[in-house]
Enzyme design. Structure first.
Site, short mmCIF file in Angstrom:
data_model
loop_
_atom_site.label_atom_id
_atom_site.label_comp_id
_atom_site.label_asym_id
_atom_site.label_seq_id
_atom_site.Cartn_x
_atom_site.Cartn_y
_atom_site.Cartn_z
N GLY A 1 -6.51 -22.75 52.91
CA GLY A 1 -7.28 -21.88 52.25
C GLY A 1 -8.16 -22.65 51.27
CD GLU B 1 -17.52 -23.15 30.95
OE1 GLU B 1 -17.72 -23.28 29.91
OE2 GLU B 1 -17.20 -24.19 31.79
CE LYS C 1 -18.21 -26.83 42.16
NZ LYS C 1 -17.04 -27.14 43.14
CE LYS D 1 -20.60 -5.64 52.47
NZ LYS D 1 -21.41 -6.52 53.30
N1 HSE Z 1 -15.30 -25.01 47.34
C1 HSE Z 1 -15.11 -25.57 46.02
C2 HSE Z 1 -14.09 -26.79 45.68
C3 HSE Z 1 -14.61 -24.56 44.65
O1 HSE Z 1 -13.51 -26.95 46.87
O2 HSE Z 1 -13.87 -27.23 44.80
C4 HSE Z 1 -15.84 -23.73 44.40
O3 HSE Z 1 -16.89 -24.32 44.09
#
Ligand code: HSE
Length: 426
Positions: A187, A129, A205, A45
């Protein structure tokens, strides 16, 4: 030379890193991989952002329809995230006969079967992956490198944000709030940090990784989840004195009692290799019945590390015409036929705040003994105000027994409160 045209959906941090690697290393991939991969279009965008990255205006698409009808696009890379438009766009790409590469763990953990069915139907590839542990090639390791093994366990630091926070709490003595603030400033943590700090990201995960490890679809509902928001820096400090480091672990085990999958703060011994995985780094430790132990370590997030995982999928897809699908037997029916452990066993760290008077310790140890929970170590610290902190390390025992013991301890007049309970993984 094989050629492949790529479309990138979303040019945020990871999309930008992917674009950079694909464009800067085109000649390198021709030489080393024998494939000519070109970025044919992007869907973003923020047109200015796309232009700043060097995308020609003619290659900036304005709709997913424009992307999926583009005959030069073979592979669609989805790096939008979430399960809203990302799900619609991925399904459109698959149903239009495009191979999809995604970094979207939530989408994959929640809708794997739907995506895989579409990919199979259209005879296209589906690669993920980058969905787990960013730049660490854990998915391909599980799919392509461990075939000789029954995988017995998978344990990992699979969230970098929480690992950064716990590292700072341990090394600098910061409170959870102070460490979170710094993680946000750098960040790592988002403005709303819930997905990371409450363990949802790690749960997605672990659901994906344990499904591949144990060759059974493990749904997110099957994963026990606890985040790090309740962690007190006192427990990190007491654990440190006793030789332990606190980590948010994702743990999967395939045992005789069934499959165990859990995400929670965990103490590991200081000489455990996972103890030295610090800051925002990630690591996954596997035990296979043939190979024994292996561990992969690296960056679980960031533009180039996650871009690295995406590009490895793009190149794999460009080089292959036939695709492999996980194809779990229980994919469609959920996991009704998978046996999950009802209880699990572990060692435990327990901290109690108690009245500092004669006979308290024996009352407490009596309660442990009554519930058949064996104590291996006790430490007592007088607080100088008539109270004491008692830290107890148990031998391996069932979690249900520990919970019963703690509930009973809470009713004793001499026990002010149960301050902390942390599982210990050897
Ligand atoms: N926010 C995730 C972390 C990274 O801090 O590992 C992306 O999965």
């Amino acid at each position: 030379m094989k050629k492949a045209g790529v479309a990138i959906l979303g040019l945020g941090v990871v999309g930008g890193g992917t674009y950079q690697i694909l464009t800067e290393k085109r000649e390198f991939f021709k030489k080393t991989q024998g494939v000519d991969v070109t970025v044919e279009c992007v869907l973003e965008k923020n047109v200015e952002r796309a232009k700043q990255l060097g995308v020609e205006e003619a290659k900036i698409a304005s709709s997913i329809e424009e992307v999926v009808v583009n005959p030069n696009v073979d592979i669609v890379v989805e790096v939008i995230g979430g399960t809203g438009v990302a799900r619609t766009f991925v399904m459109k790409a698959l149903m239009s006969g495009k191979t999809v590469v995604t970094s979207n763990k939530e989408l994959f953990a929640k809708h794997w079967s739907e995506l895989e069915s579409a990919a199979k139907k259209m005879n296209v590839g589906l690669f993920f992956e980058a969905s787990c542990v960013g730049g660490v090639p854990i998915i391909r390791t599980l799919q392509e490198g461990m075939q000789a093994n029954k995988i017995l366990s998978i344990k990992g630091i699979i969230n970098g944000t929480t690992n950064y926070i716990l590292t700072k709490m341990a090394d600098e003595g910061w409170s959870y709030e102070e460490a979170l603030k710094e993680a946000q400033r750098l960040g790592y943590a988002e403005f709303n940090p819930t997905a990371d700090v409450e363990g949802f990201d790690a749960t997605y995960k672990l659901s994906i990784l344990s499904s591949l490890a144990f060759n059974k679809k493990i749904c997110i509902e099957n994963v026990y989840r606890e985040g790090i928001t309740g962690i007190d820096k006192e427990d990190i400090a007491y654990g440190k004195e006793l030789g332990y480091t606190l980590k948010l672990l994702g743990i999967g085990k395939d045992t005789e009692n069934g499959v165990e999958v859990r995400v929670h703060p965990t103490f590991v011994k200081n000489d455990n290799p996972l103890a030295s995985v610090n800051d925002s780094f990630n690591a996954v430790h596997l035990v296979g019945d043939a190979v024994g132990e292996i561990m992969l370590y690296g960056r679980g997030a960031g533009a180039l590390p996650t871009g690295s995982a995406i590009v490895s999928d793009v190149i794999f897809a460009a080089k292959h015409d036939e695709y492999f699908y996980a194809g779990f037997k229980n994919n469609i029916t959920g996991n009704k036929e998978t046996k999950f452990a009802k209880d699990f066993s572990s060692k435990y760290y327990i901290r109690l705040s108690v009245k500092d008077t004669a006979g308290v310790l024996s009352k407490i140890s009596g309660m442990f003994s009554k519930h058949n929970v064996s104590i291996s170590e006790v430490k007592q610290v007088s607080m100088g105000d008539g109270s004491a902190q008692i830290i107890i390390i148990t031998h391996v025992c069932a979690e249900s027994l520990v919970k019963k013991t703690l509930a009973k301890l809470d009713t004793l007049a001499e026990v002010f409160s149960v301050k902390g309970m942390v599982r210990i993984e050897d």
